[in-house]
Design a protein around this motif. Sequence first.
Motif, PDB file in Angstrom:
ATOM      1  N   PRO A 171       0.818  -1.228   0.000  1.00  0.00           N
ATOM      2  CA  PRO A 171       0.000   0.000   0.000  1.00  0.00           C
ATOM      3  C   PRO A 171       0.847   1.271   0.000  1.00  0.00           C
ATOM      4  N   SER A 172       0.410   2.218  -0.840  1.00  0.00           N
ATOM      5  CA  SER A 172       1.071   3.521  -0.893  1.00  0.00           C
ATOM      6  C   SER A 172       0.096   4.531  -1.472  1.00  0.00           C
ATOM      7  N   PRO A 191     -22.113   5.454 -14.708  1.00  0.00           N
ATOM      8  CA  PRO A 191     -22.172   5.638 -13.253  1.00  0.00           C
ATOM      9  C   PRO A 191     -22.537   4.388 -12.476  1.00  0.00           C
ATOM     10  N   MET A 192     -22.924   3.288 -13.152  1.00  0.00           N
ATOM     11  CA  MET A 192     -23.235   2.051 -12.436  1.00  0.00           C
ATOM     12  C   MET A 192     -22.040   1.549 -11.630  1.00  0.00           C
ATOM     13  N   LEU A 193     -20.836   2.028 -11.922  1.00  0.00           N
ATOM     14  CA  LEU A 193     -19.643   1.586 -11.204  1.00  0.00           C
ATOM     15  C   LEU A 193     -19.572   2.129  -9.776  1.00  0.00           C
ATOM     16  N   VAL A 194     -20.610   2.816  -9.320  1.00  0.00           N
ATOM     17  CA  VAL A 194     -20.604   3.336  -7.949  1.00  0.00           C
ATOM     18  C   VAL A 194     -20.481   2.227  -6.917  1.00  0.00           C
ATOM     19  N   THR A 195     -20.778   0.995  -7.286  1.00  0.00           N
ATOM     20  CA  THR A 195     -20.685  -0.114  -6.329  1.00  0.00           C
ATOM     21  C   THR A 195     -19.262  -0.665  -6.201  1.00  0.00           C
ATOM     22  N   LEU A 196     -18.341  -0.251  -7.055  1.00  0.00           N
ATOM     23  CA  LEU A 196     -17.010  -0.850  -7.071  1.00  0.00           C
ATOM     24  C   LEU A 196     -16.240  -0.695  -5.750  1.00  0.00           C
ATOM     25  N   PRO A 197     -16.288   0.451  -5.061  1.00  0.00           N
ATOM     26  CA  PRO A 197     -15.565   0.522  -3.775  1.00  0.00           C
ATOM     27  C   PRO A 197     -16.032  -0.525  -2.769  1.00  0.00           C
ATOM     28  N   PHE A 198     -17.320  -0.861  -2.801  1.00  0.00           N
ATOM     29  CA  PHE A 198     -17.828  -1.892  -1.891  1.00  0.00           C
ATOM     30  C   PHE A 198     -17.277  -3.269  -2.285  1.00  0.00           C
ATOM     31  N   VAL A 199     -17.145  -3.501  -3.585  1.00  0.00           N
ATOM     32  CA  VAL A 199     -16.540  -4.755  -4.046  1.00  0.00           C
ATOM     33  C   VAL A 199     -15.081  -4.834  -3.598  1.00  0.00           C
ATOM     34  N   LEU A 200     -14.381  -3.723  -3.632  1.00  0.00           N
ATOM     35  CA  LEU A 200     -12.986  -3.718  -3.176  1.00  0.00           C
ATOM     36  C   LEU A 200     -12.899  -4.090  -1.694  1.00  0.00           C
ATOM     37  N   LEU A 201     -13.867  -3.643  -0.898  1.00  0.00           N
ATOM     38  CA  LEU A 201     -13.889  -4.023   0.512  1.00  0.00           C
ATOM     39  C   LEU A 201     -14.089  -5.527   0.663  1.00  0.00           C
ATOM     40  N   LEU A 202     -14.930  -6.117  -0.188  1.00  0.00           N
ATOM     41  CA  LEU A 202     -15.117  -7.575  -0.164  1.00  0.00           C
ATOM     42  C   LEU A 202     -13.832  -8.289  -0.569  1.00  0.00           C
ATOM     43  N   LEU A 203     -13.152  -7.765  -1.574  1.00  0.00           N
ATOM     44  CA  LEU A 203     -11.905  -8.386  -2.032  1.00  0.00           C
ATOM     45  C   LEU A 203     -10.819  -8.315  -0.966  1.00  0.00           C
ATOM     46  N   LEU A 208      -7.754 -11.247  -1.341  1.00  0.00           N
ATOM     47  CA  LEU A 208      -6.553 -10.476  -1.018  1.00  0.00           C
ATOM     48  C   LEU A 208      -6.118 -10.677   0.432  1.00  0.00           C
ATOM     49  N   ASP A 209      -7.069 -11.034   1.300  1.00  0.00           N
ATOM     50  CA  ASP A 209      -6.759 -11.395   2.693  1.00  0.00           C
ATOM     51  C   ASP A 209      -5.925 -10.315   3.385  1.00  0.00           C
ATOM     52  N   ARG A 210      -6.434  -9.088   3.346  1.00  0.00           N
ATOM     53  CA  ARG A 210      -5.714  -7.979   3.986  1.00  0.00           C
ATOM     54  C   ARG A 210      -6.100  -7.864   5.452  1.00  0.00           C
ATOM     55  N   PRO A 211      -5.226  -7.350   6.297  1.00  0.00           N
ATOM     56  CA  PRO A 211      -5.559  -7.176   7.718  1.00  0.00           C
ATOM     57  C   PRO A 211      -6.794  -6.299   7.878  1.00  0.00           C
ATOM     58  N   ARG A 212      -7.715  -6.719   8.736  1.00  0.00           N
ATOM     59  CA  ARG A 212      -8.988  -6.012   8.888  1.00  0.00           C
ATOM     60  C   ARG A 212      -8.817  -4.846   9.867  1.00  0.00           C
ATOM     61  N   THR A 213      -8.486  -3.711   9.322  1.00  0.00           N
ATOM     62  CA  THR A 213      -8.286  -2.514  10.133  1.00  0.00           C
ATOM     63  C   THR A 213      -9.089  -1.357   9.552  1.00  0.00           C
ATOM     64  N   ARG A 214      -9.161  -0.283  10.320  1.00  0.00           N
ATOM     65  CA  ARG A 214      -9.874   0.910   9.841  1.00  0.00           C
ATOM     66  C   ARG A 214      -9.221   1.485   8.597  1.00  0.00           C
ATOM     67  N   ALA A 215      -7.936   1.180   8.412  1.00  0.00           N
ATOM     68  CA  ALA A 215      -7.224   1.731   7.259  1.00  0.00           C
ATOM     69  C   ALA A 215      -7.848   1.284   5.947  1.00  0.00           C
ATOM     70  N   LEU A 216      -8.446   0.079   5.938  1.00  0.00           N
ATOM     71  CA  LEU A 216      -9.078  -0.415   4.711  1.00  0.00           C
ATOM     72  C   LEU A 216     -10.218   0.501   4.274  1.00  0.00           C
ATOM     73  N   LEU A 217     -10.951   1.016   5.240  1.00  0.00           N
ATOM     74  CA  LEU A 217     -12.057   1.932   4.918  1.00  0.00           C
ATOM     75  C   LEU A 217     -11.543   3.337   4.641  1.00  0.00           C
ATOM     76  N   LEU A 218     -10.604   3.793   5.441  1.00  0.00           N
ATOM     77  CA  LEU A 218     -10.112   5.158   5.288  1.00  0.00           C
ATOM     78  C   LEU A 218      -9.431   5.377   3.941  1.00  0.00           C
ATOM     79  N   GLU A 219      -8.675   4.376   3.459  1.00  0.00           N
ATOM     80  CA  GLU A 219      -7.977   4.561   2.193  1.00  0.00           C
ATOM     81  C   GLU A 219      -8.940   4.713   1.016  1.00  0.00           C
ATOM     82  N   LYS A 220     -10.196   4.278   1.222  1.00  0.00           N
ATOM     83  CA  LYS A 220     -11.187   4.328   0.137  1.00  0.00           C
ATOM     84  C   LYS A 220     -12.063   5.565   0.196  1.00  0.00           C
ATOM     85  N   MET A 221     -11.785   6.462   1.105  1.00  0.00           N
ATOM     86  CA  MET A 221     -12.592   7.670   1.212  1.00  0.00           C
ATOM     87  C   MET A 221     -12.633   8.476  -0.096  1.00  0.00           C
TER      88      MET A 221
END
Length: 431
Positions: A171-172, A191-203, A208-221
């Motif tokens: 991450p950077s 504009p149907m791609l508005v759901t993509l950030p939610f898919v990234l959270l699922l991935l 991707l098996d990333r550590p479940r921290t607040r950073a996962l949500l914050l980076e997608k702001m």
Amino acid sequence: MRVAPMSPVAGRRRRALVCVALIASIVALYAPVREHDFVNYDDPEYVLENTPVRAGVTPAGILWAFTHFHSANWHPLTWISHMVDCRVFGLDAGAHLMVNVALHALAAALLFLFLERATGAFWRSAFVAALFAVHPLRVESVAWVSERKDVLAALFWMLTLHAYAWHARAPSGRRMALVTAAFAGGLLAKPMLVTLPFVLLLLDLWPLDRPRTRALLLEKMPLFALVLASCAVTIAAQYTAGAMVALVPGFGVSYRVQNAIVSYATYLGQTVWPTDLAVFYPPRTPVPPAEVALSAAVLLAISGLVARHGARRPYLPLGWLWYLGVLVPVIGLVWVGEQARADRFTYLPQIGIGIIVAWGVNDLLARWPRRAWVLAPAATALLLAWAAATRVQIGYWRNTQTLFEHALAVTRDNHVVHANLGAELARLGRT
């Protein structure tokens, strides 16, 4: 017996062969569209009678694309892609459609590469990409000039997934900026791609098996900020054009929820058995209660299985929530247009079902040592059957008359299709 690990060179060669096979299969399957015409349904508004688009790429045209609502939409990159086609090909419909084919082929190859690199499951990833490539529900998005927005947005969807996987490895801010840029490009296409950030959270959870921290949500702001902006602009465009249907008797909240439940289940059925596909499905008022009950039972049963087994098989919640979530903008809760549902709405959501099937069947047969002897021919036969149905469906898009005559043959009480077919017959002098 231990199998020797594959060398990096051999792995790259094998991935390249699958990408070539996907692209070649799509080009061969959709080759007939080179002789197709524009259809008298959205194509006049999008291209034939759209003066800025027909003029090709000009400074004034680019300014128009970014500053004007047209056809109840704001998708400047889609308009610019149509302008490029008009500049290069004129009004050669077949050439415009072959660009759609090329974009769809690239999206399928990129989908395979993302899944294979994220999961390490080569053949399962290839199956999901092949399902996306050849399924009959793809025809409307590829064989219709006006659906350029679908295939163009899908390409940006896949590019966003690749950029995000790259970011997830290390991450950077620079890598996340690339993710944001790719996502913005997708929103400028559709504009149907508005759901993509939610898919990234699922991935993030799988594969991707990333550590479940607040950073996962914050980076997608920044991505969610773009979602809010895109929703605001889209609502303004549709409201200005009068495309949004108000909550009136017959189309109230209860009806919309019932139609959404039936549509979710219908799309699942059409994934397995894609027959009687039409360019326009008229809404039914009321929705038959028996269909609502049966559809709800199917959705609840699948959701129950996902909840029960999702912890041990994380591809289940990913695939199911991908399917349910990506359909939300077009499932009819916010009613836009006149259709009850549309084949093109499954273009990206169906990938989630493909993931469930590919990984689920493999797990079900995991203890069977000879499962490859069954899975390979069964998957091949299924894909060939879908491809054959796709080739037939492509033929219905040859011109306006064949498209609407087929729609009348497979639907009932279809006033929109009757009106459009009548207009086409009148244009041909066949009063």
